[in-house]
Design a protein around this motif. Structure first.
Motif, short mmCIF file in Angstrom:
data_model
loop_
_atom_site.label_atom_id
_atom_site.label_comp_id
_atom_site.label_asym_id
_atom_site.label_seq_id
_atom_site.Cartn_x
_atom_site.Cartn_y
_atom_site.Cartn_z
N PHE A 4 -83.02 -91.06 21.16
CA PHE A 4 -82.57 -91.20 22.54
C PHE A 4 -81.04 -91.24 22.63
O PHE A 4 -80.46 -90.75 23.60
N ILE A 21 -85.17 -90.45 30.71
CA ILE A 21 -85.62 -90.42 29.31
C ILE A 21 -86.92 -91.21 29.15
O ILE A 21 -87.86 -90.74 28.48
N LEU A 53 -80.08 -87.77 22.45
CA LEU A 53 -80.44 -87.09 23.69
C LEU A 53 -79.45 -87.38 24.80
O LEU A 53 -79.08 -86.49 25.58
N GLU A 54 -78.99 -88.64 24.87
CA GLU A 54 -77.98 -88.98 25.89
C GLU A 54 -76.70 -88.18 25.64
O GLU A 54 -76.08 -87.67 26.60
N SER A 80 -90.67 -89.64 27.96
CA SER A 80 -90.89 -89.90 26.53
C SER A 80 -92.04 -90.84 26.24
O SER A 80 -92.41 -91.02 25.07
N ALA A 83 -83.73 -97.27 27.20
CA ALA A 83 -84.77 -96.25 27.26
C ALA A 83 -85.90 -96.55 26.29
O ALA A 83 -87.08 -96.36 26.61
N ALA A 113 -85.21 -83.18 31.82
CA ALA A 113 -84.11 -84.10 32.10
C ALA A 113 -82.99 -83.40 32.86
O ALA A 113 -82.39 -83.97 33.78
#
Length: 327
Positions: A256, A194, A259-260, A198, A133, A175
């Motif tokens: 990230f 993502i 975020l995942e 972003s 990402a 998302a």
């Protein structure tokens, strides 16, 4: 009567001998060796931004510690079998929620899977999502922001308005909506979503860096010598505008990864049988199970926290080294 030397007579040859006590002209001091950082550089060679940055990073303990930790995480993400010899999908219900023991350092989860093995193998998916990402965001944001800053005018306005549209989409909410409509599994849907949401932040940074770089004298000189647009962009502007992009991308990589894990926890990111820290944290989030066996949540959460912290620390160290205003 012959004159003596004390009478001031000039001896034959017409030259007054030097007095042994008369001070002569001062000899020039011997050259001294250069000291400091300049001693190692060749004479007349100035160190550039990247050389100075590497010189500072090597002496920054935050960078050294975070880089070594990230290197270790990358090794176990690529070759998890080096330190975990079991299959992360192999589970025994008879061992459900058992605590740590010899040979099973982190205990077992609800399904009887070895928590240590799943924590080690979970690094692969989480770090892969973060790295892929980040690369996508860096490339897309640099291209859009760089073109907007270089050409200006209509293209700058168009690309800037496009960036504003994506800025208006909430990251987590957008998302969740997009991933809820996707039937594909694996890391790539998460990576694409993502990256797609972003890139505007990188684009803004790249645009500002290109606007500053294109006004420098070396760019004007390259144009005067007949350099084309691709050469000016790739050879003169990009190398001098990429530093702030690298700094922001390094910091965003840790974000990230978190975020995942957030999306996987909510059930829209990676899903079982995928092995990731977010999936394991989601499976361990039941309050009753956590009270009876806190190890099923502690170890994957700790691995996630340490990884995110390492990348953020690395980004801060790189920012301090590459930003001259912070020196």
């Amino acid at each position: 009567m012959p004159a003596s030397a004390g009478d001031g007579a000039v001896p034959p040859g017409g030259r007054q001998p030097d007095s042994p006590t008369a001070p002569g002209p001062a000899a020039p001091p011997p050259p001294t060796a250069a000291s400091g950082p300049e001693a190692s550089a060749p004479a007349g060679e100035a160190r550039g931004l990247w050389t100075d940055a590497w010189h500072d990073l090597r002496r920054n303990p935050v960078f050294v510690v975070s880089a070594l930790l990230i290197l270790f995480l990358l090794v176990i993400a690529l070759w998890p079998g080096l330190i975990a010899g079991q299959d992360p999908q192999r589970c025994e219900l008879g061992r459900s929620l058992q605590g740590p023991s010899a040979g099973h350092w982190f205990g077992f989860d609800t399904q009887g899977c070895d928590v240590y093995t799943r924590t080690v193998y979970g690094a692969r998916a989480s770090i892969a999502v973060g790295v892929c990402a980040t690369l996508g965001v860096a490339v897309l944001g640099t291209v859009v922001g760089g073109l907007a800053g270089f050409f200006g005018g209509f293209w700058d306005g168009l690309l800037s308005r496009l960036t504003d549209v994506f800025f208006g989409i909430p990251m987590v909410l957008g998302a969740i909506v997009f991933l809820s409509m996707v039937t594909l599994t694996g890391i790539w849907p998460v990576v694409v979503v993502i990256a797609a949401l972003s890139w505007p932040q990188i684009a803004r940074i790249a645009r500002g860096a290109v606007l500053t770089a294109k006004e420098h004298d070396y760019v004007q000189a390259a144009r005067a010598l007949g350099a084309g647009t691709p050469r000016v962009l790739l050879r003169h502007i990009l190398p001098n505008a990429i530093a702030p992009v690298i700094v922001m991308a390094t910091i965003m990589l840790g974000t990230f990864i978190a975020l995942e894990a957030t999306l996987s926890y909510l059930g829209v990111g990676l899903k079982p049988p995928s092995v990731s820290w977010g999936v394991d944290i989601s499976a361990a989030s039941d309050g009753m199970q956590f009270r009876n066996a806190p190890h099923i949540l502690f170890y994957p959460a700790a691995a996630l926290s340490v990884t995110v912290l390492a990348f953020i620390m690395l980004g801060d160290a790189v920012r301090d080294a590459l930003d001259p205003k912070l020196r």
